[in-house]
Design a protein around this motif. Structure first.
Motif, PDB file in Angstrom:
ATOM      1  N   ASN A  55       0.819  -1.209   0.000  1.00  0.00           N
ATOM      2  CA  ASN A  55       0.000   0.000   0.000  1.00  0.00           C
ATOM      3  C   ASN A  55       0.853   1.259   0.000  1.00  0.00           C
ATOM      4  O   ASN A  55       0.472   2.270  -0.588  1.00  0.00           O
ATOM      5  N   ASP A  56       2.003   1.205   0.652  1.00  0.00           N
ATOM      6  CA  ASP A  56       2.901   2.354   0.707  1.00  0.00           C
ATOM      7  C   ASP A  56       3.348   2.772  -0.696  1.00  0.00           C
ATOM      8  O   ASP A  56       3.441   3.956  -0.997  1.00  0.00           O
ATOM      9  N   SER A  59       0.518   4.818  -2.433  1.00  0.00           N
ATOM     10  CA  SER A  59      -0.151   5.854  -1.655  1.00  0.00           C
ATOM     11  C   SER A  59       0.480   7.226  -1.844  1.00  0.00           C
ATOM     12  O   SER A  59       1.695   7.353  -1.948  1.00  0.00           O
ATOM     13  N   LYS A  62       1.882   8.697   2.705  1.00  0.00           N
ATOM     14  CA  LYS A  62       2.542   7.525   3.277  1.00  0.00           C
ATOM     15  C   LYS A  62       2.397   7.455   4.798  1.00  0.00           C
ATOM     16  O   LYS A  62       2.382   6.373   5.366  1.00  0.00           O
ATOM     17  N   MET A  65      -0.889   5.702   5.459  1.00  0.00           N
ATOM     18  CA  MET A  65      -0.782   4.272   5.146  1.00  0.00           C
ATOM     19  C   MET A  65       0.039   3.545   6.198  1.00  0.00           C
ATOM     20  O   MET A  65      -0.324   2.441   6.614  1.00  0.00           O
TER      21      MET A  65
END
Length: 78
Positions: A55-56, A59, A62, A65
């Motif tokens: 996900n980082d 995104s 960050k 996340m």
């Protein structure tokens, strides 16, 4: 970070105060130190870390996340 009992509020405060933008080293640190904070729940935490890393990369924010990943890790440690 997780070696002693730390609250989510303390972690969030640290992330915001340090104005952290890159979390790769923190994810690596958490993975390398799993046995210190996730005894018996390492597999679950690895899955949370993997999701957080994935996900980082996708995104814009960050910090959000990373903190979402921290929430998931803390839930899995209960």
């Amino acid at each position: 970070l997780f070696v002693k009992k730390v609250s989510f509020t303390e972690i969030r405060k640290f992330v915001v105060e340090q104005d952290l933008k890159r979390f790769e080293e923190i994810y690596d640190y958490l993975y390398e130190n799993l046995d210190k904070f996730a005894e018996g729940k390492q597999a679950s935490v690895i899955l949370k870390l993997a999701d957080g890393i994935k996900n980082d990369t996708q995104s814009i924010n960050k910090q959000i996340m990373f903190l979402a990943t921290v929430i998931e890790i803390l839930k899995s440690l209960k």
